[in-house]
Scaffold this active site. Sequence first.
Site: not given
Length: 382
Positions: A77, A157-158, A182, A268
């Site tokens: 993202q 991340s993603l 998510r 996060h």
Amino acid sequence: MPSETPHRSGRADAVAWTPSEPPVPSGLGAPSETLSPVALLTRILALPGTSPAAPRRDPAADPPPGRPALALVFPGQGAQRPGMGAPWRDTAAWQTVQRLSESCGQDLADLLLDADADRLRRPDNAQLATLTLEMVMLRALRESAPGRRFAACAGHSLGEYAALVAAGVLTPEDAVRVVAERGAAMAEAADRVPGAMAALIGPGAAATAERLTADLRATAAAQVWVANYNAPGQVVVSGTPAAVAALAERAAEAGLRTAELAVAGAFHTPLMAPARPRLAAALARVPTRPAHCPVVANVDGRAHLHHPERWRARALRQLTSPVRWEGSQRTLARLLRGRAHPVELGPGRVLAGLWTRTVPDQPARSAATPEQLHALTAARLP
């Protein structure tokens, strides 16, 4: 984010080490301003002299000459932008969009072609759009070299979900179902407690950020944490808007540059904990399969080849833990040792830029358009 080379017959381990860091970049503009993650990194990469010196190499460790394989890295993202699917709309791989739309019950073509920047800033839309485009690119890559497997994979991340698909742990359909849940869960968490993120740039950024965030939590009950360890001298902090603003002020006093990121949540960090039950339920509904190459995890910067079922726990930890991307890159570099080259598959070239800053002696490429992918496969794949 480092690891020793894993053997296919055994467990992958990691050894952490601390890199040297570049001088404070000048030319970033005001000490504190708001930038998108992509705009921030683009500006940093344009500055002269911000890459660390290349570490010494042991010539005896170099692999024999030959055409290198590929290691794939996927952005997360923040890489999304309006219209990013347009270059792929007329390719055979675009069929993936319809299939994944049916899997998650959403019009993904609309997100890739027609959504504006404000709409794509929402975590649910940003994550679905980015993952879908990465699946289109992955299919195009596989069609250009049928049966090809990869040396290793990682995702920021993603992007870790795309890496798990590339390694065979998840199917594209299962990944998009999980990411739909998510993203929606993270959007709900962000609506419940508004958040902010800011990048800190300069020598000792990681140590300074850790010290300042701990001090603010201890003395002011502030909700702020280090969220990303991205590259030498570049970290991201995340928390409530007031806490991030206070942290940025102290970081500037300590000599660091700061830039607020245009995001819609405190990602996060523990503020994302409300998203865990919904994500856990989604993960429990999909099977995991043995990986055919190592995948480097965000939460520990280690390469993992065995026990695919453990990715469910890592995915849950990732929601509230920092992304250890600098260490992940060093793990990939140690794992590949010149025998494979990392390729960023996704919109933009953010990760290729971070790789250049972190591992300057190993080249990285990015492929965001069909033309770039064709040039890449023509040059690198047998």
